[in-house]
Design an enzyme around this catalytic site. Structure first.
Site, PDB file in Angstrom:
ATOM      1  N   ALA A 247       0.826  -1.206   0.000  1.00  0.00           N
ATOM      2  CA  ALA A 247       0.000   0.000   0.000  1.00  0.00           C
ATOM      3  C   ALA A 247       0.856   1.251   0.000  1.00  0.00           C
ATOM      4  O   ALA A 247       0.447   2.296  -0.517  1.00  0.00           O
ATOM      5  CB  ALA A 247      -0.922  -0.002   1.219  1.00  0.00           C
ATOM      6  N   GLU A 250       2.104   1.451  -4.079  1.00  0.00           N
ATOM      7  CA  GLU A 250       1.179   1.339  -5.215  1.00  0.00           C
ATOM      8  C   GLU A 250       0.389   2.631  -5.411  1.00  0.00           C
ATOM      9  O   GLU A 250       0.289   3.152  -6.527  1.00  0.00           O
ATOM     10  CB  GLU A 250       0.215   0.162  -5.010  1.00  0.00           C
ATOM     11  CG  GLU A 250       0.839  -1.221  -5.157  1.00  0.00           C
ATOM     12  CD  GLU A 250       1.097  -1.606  -6.600  1.00  0.00           C
ATOM     13  OE1 GLU A 250       0.569  -0.936  -7.508  1.00  0.00           O
ATOM     14  OE2 GLU A 250       1.823  -2.595  -6.822  1.00  0.00           O
ATOM     15  N   SER A 252       1.046   5.670  -4.253  1.00  0.00           N
ATOM     16  CA  SER A 252       1.908   6.807  -4.560  1.00  0.00           C
ATOM     17  C   SER A 252       2.338   6.808  -6.021  1.00  0.00           C
ATOM     18  O   SER A 252       2.316   7.852  -6.696  1.00  0.00           O
ATOM     19  CB  SER A 252       3.142   6.786  -3.655  1.00  0.00           C
ATOM     20  OG  SER A 252       2.784   6.975  -2.305  1.00  0.00           O
ATOM     21  N   CYS A 359      -6.309   5.453   5.586  1.00  0.00           N
ATOM     22  CA  CYS A 359      -4.928   5.118   5.228  1.00  0.00           C
ATOM     23  C   CYS A 359      -3.952   5.644   6.271  1.00  0.00           C
ATOM     24  O   CYS A 359      -3.835   6.860   6.468  1.00  0.00           O
ATOM     25  CB  CYS A 359      -4.592   5.695   3.858  1.00  0.00           C
ATOM     26  SG  CYS A 359      -2.885   5.418   3.360  1.00  0.00           S
ATOM     27  N   GLU A 368       5.675  12.436   0.017  1.00  0.00           N
ATOM     28  CA  GLU A 368       6.261  11.915  -1.218  1.00  0.00           C
ATOM     29  C   GLU A 368       5.759  12.679  -2.430  1.00  0.00           C
ATOM     30  O   GLU A 368       6.536  13.034  -3.332  1.00  0.00           O
ATOM     31  CB  GLU A 368       5.916  10.434  -1.377  1.00  0.00           C
ATOM     32  CG  GLU A 368       6.615   9.496  -0.432  1.00  0.00           C
ATOM     33  CD  GLU A 368       6.249   8.051  -0.723  1.00  0.00           C
ATOM     34  OE1 GLU A 368       6.140   7.699  -1.922  1.00  0.00           O
ATOM     35  OE2 GLU A 368       6.049   7.284   0.225  1.00  0.00           O
TER      36      GLU A 368
END
Length: 408
Positions: A247, A250, A252, A359, A368
Site C-alpha cells: 500500500a 502502489e 503513490s 490510510c 512523497e
C-alpha cells in the site's frame, strides 16, 4: 435497487477503462446505490454516502468475526490460493477490532507527525537525486525510472527493509494487488499466490535477522513490541510489513502517474505549479481527487437495518464504495470533471478512505507527492508525452503501464 439497463456498468469493458468517468457520472446521477447481480454486490456512488459508509460501524472490511460464509451464502476462500489468504489474514486492510485496534496502534507509533516530518528532507533529496540525471538525458519512463524506485525507497527506509531486492518487492506487489480486481483470471491468481509465498519467505528471513540484531526501524519495533503482555506473532508481523510495503508504494506511484498524465494533457495547469502560482502540496490534493489511484473500497453489512437513503441493504451483503465517482460528485465539487490544481476544496476528496481503516500512511504519501512535484517542477518544468500511455487494464487499482515523458 437493481441496476437498470440504462445504467450499464462493466468495469472490464475496454471503452469503460479508457475513461470510466462518464459512466460513473451516469451511475451517480441515476442512483445513490444499486445492486449488480453479476458481481453480487451493491455499489455506492455519491460522496456523502461513500464518506458515511466509511465511518459506519455497521459495516466492516471483514465479516468472519460475526458471520460464517455459509450463513450468508458466500463461498469459502479458494484453498488453491492459500499463501495469498495467509498474507491477508492479519492485514490491517482485512482486520476488524479488536485485532485491528491492537496492530494498528503499534504501527501508528511509527507514523507519528514527527517521524513523517523527519522523512521530508530525505524524500526531497532522493527525488532530486533520481530526477536530475533523467532530466539531463531528456527522456524518462516516469513509473519505471522514477516513481517506483522512489516510492519503494522511501517506505523501505521507514520500515527498515533493505533495498537490495527492490525490483522483487515491486514485482511481488504488482502481482498480489491483481487479486483485488473483479473477475480475477486463474493465471493472475496463481501469480499472486506465488508472489505472496515468496514475499512471506523474504519477510520471515528479515524478521529473523532483526530478532538477532535489532535496529532502529519498524520491523525491529514490531518484533520487540508487546501488546497486553503478548508479542505479535510472526504471521501478524509478516502481514503487516507486506501490506505497508504494498500500500505504501502502489497508491503513490499511480497517483503520480495519473497526475502527470493529467498535466501533460492540460499543460496550463502544470504551468501554474511551475510558476509558483499553486504550491505543490496544494496541487497534490487535486491529483488525488481528479484521477484517484484506488477506484473503490469494499465493506460488508454486519447488522440489520442498514440503508442508503430509501434503499435497504440486508445484513451479509457486500458493498463497493466508488471513490472515483464520489470524487467527481457535483454536489461537493464545482465543475468536477475539470482538472483545477487551484481547487479550494480538493482536499475533501475520498482518496485515503475513512473510519478505522483510513490510510495510515496518508501523511507520508503527501510528503512523497509534494517532494516529487517540487523536483519535477525544478527539473522537468517543460515536458510532453513521449508516447501515448496505456492503462493497466485494471479498474480497482487504477494506473498506467508506463508514462513516457520527454523534455520539451
Amino acid at each position: 435497487m437493481a441496476l437498470s439497463p440504462s445504467l450499464a456498468f462493466d468495469p472490464s469493458d475496454p471503452a469503460f477503462l479508457d475513461d470510466p468517468y462518464p459512466s460513473l457520472a451516469r451511475l451517480r446521477e441515476g442512483a445513490r446505490a444499486f445492486y449488480d447481480e453479476r458481481r453480487e454486490r451493491w455499489f455506492v456512488t455519491r460522496h456523502e454516502d461513500v464518506r458515511a459508509c466509511l465511518r459506519d460501524k455497521r459495516l466492516g472490511r471483514n465479516f468472519r468475526h460475526v458471520m460464517t460464509p455459509d450463513e450468508i451464502g458466500v463461498p469459502p476462500l479458494d484453498p488453491r490460493w492459500r499463501a495469498f489468504w495467509a498474507t491477508e489474514r492479519w492485514s490491517l486492510l482485512w482486520l476488524e477490532p479488536p485485532d485491528h485496534t491492537r496492530i494498528r496502534k503499534l504501527v501508528a507509533a511509527a507514523f507519528t507527525p514527527r517521524s513523517v516530518e523527519a522523512l521530508r528532507e530525505p524524500a526531497r533529496e532522493l527525488a532530486a537525486e533520481l530526477l536530475a540525471p533523467l532530466a539531463e538525458r531528456g527522456r524518462m519512463e516516469l513509473l519505471y525510472d522514477y516513481a517506483q524506485p522512489y516510492s519503494i525507497a522511501v517506505i523501505c527506509r521507514m520500515l527498515g527493509v533493505p533495498l537490495d531486492r527492490h525490483r522483487d518487492l515491486l514485482d511481488w506487489s504488482h502481482r498480489m494487488v491483481k487479486m483485488y480486481e473483479f473477475d480475477v483470471p486463474e493465471s493472475d491468481a496463481e501469480a499472486a499466490n506465488a508472489a505472496a509465498a515468496e514475499f512471506q519467505d523474504y519477510v520471515r528471513a528479515l524478521i529473523d535477522a532483526r530478532r538477532q540484531e535489532p535496529r532502529d526501524d519498524m520491523v525491529s519495533a514490531l518484533v520487540a513490541a508487546r501488546v497486553d503482555g503478548e508479542r505479535l506473532s510472526d504471521d501478524e508481523i509478516v502481514s503487516t510489513v507486506i501490506v505497508l510495503l504494498n500500500a505504501g508504494h502502489e497508491a503513490s506511484v499511480n497517483t503520480l502517474g495519473n497526475g502527470m498524465l493529467a498535466f501533460a494533457r492540460q499543460p496550463e495547469q502544470w504551468r501554474r505549479v511551475v510558476d509558483g502560482e499553486v504550491a505543490a502540496a496544494f496541487a497534490g490534493e487535486e491529483l488525488i481527487r481528479y484521477d484517484p489511484p484506488l477506484q473503490l473500497f469494499e465493506r460488508w453489512v454486519l447488522a440489520d437495518g442498514f440503508a442508503i437513503g430509501d434503499v435497504s441493504i440486508p445484513r451479509g451483503e457486500k458493498i463497493s464504495l466508488l471513490f472515483g465517482s464520489a470524487n467527481r460528485d457535483p454536489r461537493v465539487f464545482e465543475r468536477p470533471d475539470e482538472f483545477d490544481v487551484g481547487r479550494e476544496n480538493a482536499a475533501q476528496h475520498i482518496g485515503f478512505g475513512g473510519g478505522i481503516h483510513v490510510c495510515i500512511g496518508a501523511p507520508l504519501a503527501r510528503v512523497e507527492l509534494e517532494a516529487s512535484l517540487e523536483a519535477l517542477r525544478r527539473y522537468w518544468g517543460d515536458f510532453r508525452l513521449g508516447a501515448e500511455p496505456r492503462r493497466t487494464g485494471a479498474f480497482v487499482i487504477w494506473g498506467l503501464e508506463g508514462l513516457e515523458l520527454e523534455r520539451a
